[in-house]
Scaffold this motif. Sequence first.
Motif, PDB file in Angstrom:
ATOM      1  N   LYS A  79      34.180  39.137  48.919  1.00 47.11           N
ATOM      2  CA  LYS A  79      34.404  40.597  48.465  1.00 47.11           C
ATOM      3  C   LYS A  79      35.913  41.026  48.724  1.00 47.11           C
ATOM      4  CE  LYS A  79      30.042  41.699  47.078  1.00 47.11           C
ATOM      5  NZ  LYS A  79      29.770  42.000  45.875  1.00 47.11           N
ATOM      6  N   GLN A  80      36.125  40.406  49.874  1.00 47.11           N
ATOM      7  CA  GLN A  80      37.427  40.921  50.602  1.00 47.11           C
ATOM      8  C   GLN A  80      38.779  40.264  49.545  1.00 47.11           C
ATOM      9  OE1 GLN A  80      37.260  39.667  54.615  1.00 47.11           O
ATOM     10  NE2 GLN A  80      37.203  41.793  55.317  1.00 47.11           N
ATOM     11  N   SER A  81      38.278  38.978  49.288  1.00 46.38           N
ATOM     12  CA  SER A  81      39.241  38.422  48.362  1.00 46.38           C
ATOM     13  C   SER A  81      39.303  39.205  46.656  1.00 46.38           C
ATOM     14  CB  SER A  81      38.882  36.875  47.914  1.00 46.38           C
ATOM     15  OG  SER A  81      39.600  36.401  46.955  1.00 46.38           O
ATOM     16  N   ILE A  82      38.019  39.537  46.357  1.00 47.19           N
ATOM     17  CA  ILE A  82      38.285  40.477  45.216  1.00 47.19           C
ATOM     18  C   ILE A  82      38.976  41.641  45.313  1.00 47.19           C
ATOM     19  CG2 ILE A  82      36.715  41.487  43.359  1.00 47.19           C
ATOM     20  CD1 ILE A  82      34.676  39.302  44.097  1.00 47.19           C
ATOM     21  N   LEU A  83      38.630  42.352  46.402  1.00 46.23           N
ATOM     22  CA  LEU A  83      39.347  43.618  46.707  1.00 46.23           C
ATOM     23  C   LEU A  83      40.858  43.393  46.891  1.00 46.23           C
ATOM     24  CD1 LEU A  83      39.386  46.310  47.475  1.00 46.23           C
ATOM     25  CD2 LEU A  83      38.751  45.933  49.883  1.00 46.23           C
ATOM     26  N   ALA A  84      41.166  42.320  47.383  1.00 47.63           N
ATOM     27  CA  ALA A  84      42.550  42.096  47.601  1.00 47.63           C
ATOM     28  C   ALA A  84      43.437  41.934  46.247  1.00 47.63           C
ATOM     29  CB  ALA A  84      43.050  41.035  48.575  1.00 47.63           C
ATOM     30  N   SER A  85      42.698  41.191  45.435  1.00 45.29           N
ATOM     31  CA  SER A  85      43.102  40.826  43.982  1.00 45.29           C
ATOM     32  C   SER A  85      43.009  42.242  43.169  1.00 45.29           C
ATOM     33  CB  SER A  85      42.210  39.976  43.458  1.00 45.29           C
ATOM     34  OG  SER A  85      42.568  39.505  41.938  1.00 45.29           O
ATOM     35  N   GLU A  86      42.156  43.044  43.321  1.00 45.65           N
ATOM     36  CA  GLU A  86      42.132  44.190  42.761  1.00 45.65           C
ATOM     37  C   GLU A  86      43.226  45.400  43.268  1.00 45.65           C
ATOM     38  OE1 GLU A  86      38.336  45.910  42.900  1.00 45.65           O
ATOM     39  OE2 GLU A  86      37.454  44.421  41.316  1.00 45.65           O
ATOM     40  N   GLU A  87      43.593  45.106  44.347  1.00 46.47           N
ATOM     41  CA  GLU A  87      44.616  46.252  45.184  1.00 46.47           C
ATOM     42  C   GLU A  87      46.113  45.537  44.532  1.00 46.47           C
ATOM     43  OE1 GLU A  87      43.903  45.774  49.211  1.00 46.47           O
ATOM     44  OE2 GLU A  87      42.600  47.566  49.065  1.00 46.47           O
ATOM     45  N   GLN A  88      46.289  44.190  44.454  1.00 40.42           N
ATOM     46  CA  GLN A  88      47.329  43.627  43.896  1.00 40.42           C
ATOM     47  C   GLN A  88      47.647  44.023  42.486  1.00 40.42           C
ATOM     48  OE1 GLN A  88      47.612  39.413  44.280  1.00 40.42           O
ATOM     49  NE2 GLN A  88      49.886  39.260  43.994  1.00 40.42           N
ATOM     50  N   THR A  89      46.615  43.742  41.840  1.00 40.97           N
ATOM     51  CA  THR A  89      46.862  44.536  40.406  1.00 40.97           C
ATOM     52  C   THR A  89      47.137  45.785  40.479  1.00 40.97           C
ATOM     53  OG1 THR A  89      45.096  42.603  39.490  1.00 40.97           O
ATOM     54  CG2 THR A  89      45.448  44.291  38.035  1.00 40.97           C
ATOM     55  N   GLN A  90      46.405  46.666  41.049  1.00 46.80           N
ATOM     56  CA  GLN A  90      46.762  48.037  41.144  1.00 46.80           C
ATOM     57  C   GLN A  90      48.015  48.438  41.393  1.00 46.80           C
ATOM     58  OE1 GLN A  90      44.548  50.380  39.885  1.00 46.80           O
ATOM     59  NE2 GLN A  90      46.080  52.034  40.238  1.00 46.80           N
ATOM     60  N   ALA A  91      48.598  47.897  42.261  1.00 44.40           N
ATOM     61  CA  ALA A  91      49.989  47.919  42.941  1.00 44.40           C
ATOM     62  C   ALA A  91      51.132  47.503  41.624  1.00 44.40           C
ATOM     63  CB  ALA A  91      50.215  47.065  44.153  1.00 44.40           C
ATOM     64  N   GLU A  92      50.421  46.432  40.946  1.00 45.66           N
ATOM     65  CA  GLU A  92      51.551  45.896  40.093  1.00 45.66           C
ATOM     66  C   GLU A  92      51.596  46.867  38.990  1.00 45.66           C
ATOM     67  OE1 GLU A  92      54.097  43.695  37.729  1.00 45.66           O
ATOM     68  OE2 GLU A  92      53.731  43.911  39.827  1.00 45.66           O
ATOM     69  N   LEU A  93      50.250  47.367  38.563  1.00 44.07           N
ATOM     70  CA  LEU A  93      50.265  48.497  37.358  1.00 44.07           C
ATOM     71  C   LEU A  93      50.983  49.678  37.845  1.00 44.07           C
ATOM     72  CD1 LEU A  93      46.724  47.995  36.145  1.00 44.07           C
ATOM     73  CD2 LEU A  93      48.651  47.562  34.698  1.00 44.07           C
ATOM     74  N   THR A  94      50.961  50.022  39.090  1.00 41.24           N
ATOM     75  CA  THR A  94      51.567  51.328  39.477  1.00 41.24           C
ATOM     76  C   THR A  94      52.958  51.228  39.591  1.00 41.24           C
ATOM     77  OG1 THR A  94      49.813  51.713  40.783  1.00 41.24           O
ATOM     78  CG2 THR A  94      51.834  52.847  41.436  1.00 41.24           C
ATOM     79  N   ARG A  95      53.517  49.861  39.807  1.00 36.28           N
ATOM     80  CA  ARG A  95      55.019  49.484  39.970  1.00 36.28           C
ATOM     81  C   ARG A  95      55.288  49.473  38.601  1.00 36.28           C
ATOM     82  NH1 ARG A  95      58.363  45.943  38.549  1.00 36.28           N
ATOM     83  NH2 ARG A  95      56.898  44.533  37.951  1.00 36.28           N
ATOM     84  N   GLN A  96      54.797  48.821  37.879  1.00 38.29           N
ATOM     85  CA  GLN A  96      55.178  49.184  36.291  1.00 38.29           C
ATOM     86  C   GLN A  96      55.072  50.445  35.430  1.00 38.29           C
ATOM     87  OE1 GLN A  96      53.732  46.019  33.454  1.00 38.29           O
ATOM     88  NE2 GLN A  96      53.799  44.429  35.048  1.00 38.29           N
ATOM     89  N   ARG A  97      54.124  51.146  35.954  1.00 38.84           N
ATOM     90  CA  ARG A  97      54.203  52.703  35.409  1.00 38.84           C
ATOM     91  C   ARG A  97      55.355  53.317  35.970  1.00 38.84           C
ATOM     92  NH1 ARG A  97      50.372  56.613  38.638  1.00 38.84           N
ATOM     93  NH2 ARG A  97      52.410  56.057  39.971  1.00 38.84           N
ATOM     94  N   THR A 116      26.663  32.845  58.906  1.00 39.37           N
ATOM     95  CA  THR A 116      27.604  32.113  57.916  1.00 39.37           C
ATOM     96  C   THR A 116      27.485  32.487  56.677  1.00 39.37           C
ATOM     97  OG1 THR A 116      27.467  30.220  59.508  1.00 39.37           O
ATOM     98  CG2 THR A 116      28.545  29.678  57.290  1.00 39.37           C
ATOM     99  N   ALA A 117      26.403  32.455  55.910  1.00 35.77           N
ATOM    100  CA  ALA A 117      26.172  33.068  54.639  1.00 35.77           C
ATOM    101  C   ALA A 117      26.517  34.535  54.416  1.00 35.77           C
ATOM    102  CB  ALA A 117      24.885  33.100  54.056  1.00 35.77           C
ATOM    103  N   THR A 118      26.478  35.451  55.124  1.00 34.65           N
ATOM    104  CA  THR A 118      27.091  36.627  55.385  1.00 34.65           C
ATOM    105  C   THR A 118      28.462  36.702  55.311  1.00 34.65           C
ATOM    106  OG1 THR A 118      24.926  37.560  56.018  1.00 34.65           O
ATOM    107  CG2 THR A 118      26.898  38.954  55.945  1.00 34.65           C
ATOM    108  N   GLN A 119      29.145  35.887  56.241  1.00 33.34           N
ATOM    109  CA  GLN A 119      30.485  35.826  56.512  1.00 33.34           C
ATOM    110  C   GLN A 119      31.163  35.469  54.909  1.00 33.34           C
ATOM    111  OE1 GLN A 119      32.514  37.248  58.912  1.00 33.34           O
ATOM    112  NE2 GLN A 119      34.143  36.858  57.540  1.00 33.34           N
ATOM    113  N   GLY A 120      30.465  34.358  54.549  1.00 29.65           N
ATOM    114  CA  GLY A 120      30.953  33.812  53.207  1.00 29.65           C
ATOM    115  C   GLY A 120      31.084  34.911  51.912  1.00 29.65           C
ATOM    116  N   ARG A 121      29.902  35.810  52.001  1.00 31.71           N
ATOM    117  CA  ARG A 121      30.075  36.955  51.039  1.00 31.71           C
ATOM    118  C   ARG A 121      30.847  37.799  51.409  1.00 31.71           C
ATOM    119  NH1 ARG A 121      24.246  36.000  51.943  1.00 31.71           N
ATOM    120  NH2 ARG A 121      24.134  37.443  53.186  1.00 31.71           N
ATOM    121  N   VAL A 122      31.240  38.112  52.592  1.00 31.71           N
ATOM    122  CA  VAL A 122      32.144  39.349  52.850  1.00 31.71           C
ATOM    123  C   VAL A 122      33.585  38.851  52.645  1.00 31.71           C
ATOM    124  CG1 VAL A 122      33.363  40.147  54.985  1.00 31.71           C
ATOM    125  CG2 VAL A 122      30.834  40.292  54.917  1.00 31.71           C
ATOM    126  N   ASP A 123      33.776  37.376  52.999  1.00 34.43           N
ATOM    127  CA  ASP A 123      35.079  37.019  52.422  1.00 34.43           C
ATOM    128  C   ASP A 123      35.319  36.907  50.954  1.00 34.43           C
ATOM    129  OD1 ASP A 123      35.459  36.506  55.003  1.00 34.43           O
ATOM    130  OD2 ASP A 123      34.887  34.428  55.193  1.00 34.43           O
TER     131      ASP A 123
END
Length: 148
Positions: free
Chosen positions: A39-57, A30-37
């Motif tokens: 990290k996946q949330s952070i990754l999704a946020s970073e990917e969304q920001t990168q996509a927005e920066l790319t769109r604006q660029r 359960t603890a490991t799954q929480g850490r994975v979740d």
Amino acid sequence: MRRIHASMISMAAAASLLGCAIAELQSDITATQGRVDAKQSILASEEQTQAELTRQRDQLRTDLRSRQLSASQLKARLDQMSKVNDAAPAATPQDRQRKSDRARRLAESTRQAQALEQDTSISQQEKARRLEELKVKTSNMLDLLLKG
């Protein structure tokens, strides 16, 4: 009879230990799954920001190539990209370095656009020439910044 009783107590103790081990493993999972979740949330946020920066660029590059932007319009667009960059999460040292580099370069281009906008000592023709140079430089800089 005593032997059966002792044997039953031993089996009960073994079952109890096995139950504790299983419960601990489930807790670890359960603890490991929480850490994975997380990290996946952070990754999704970073990917969304990168996509927005790319769109604006891409939109800014298109605008730089296809229409006349004034120095103030260019400055406003660069300010907007800086805000998106500032809001971007940066979990790793490499992410923080890239974010810092983008912020520094965007700020420099913004300062140049603002200085050009406020410069009254040069002719409109010279201002237009410098603005075109800044547009090309900004377009090239955006390509480099968002590849990493």
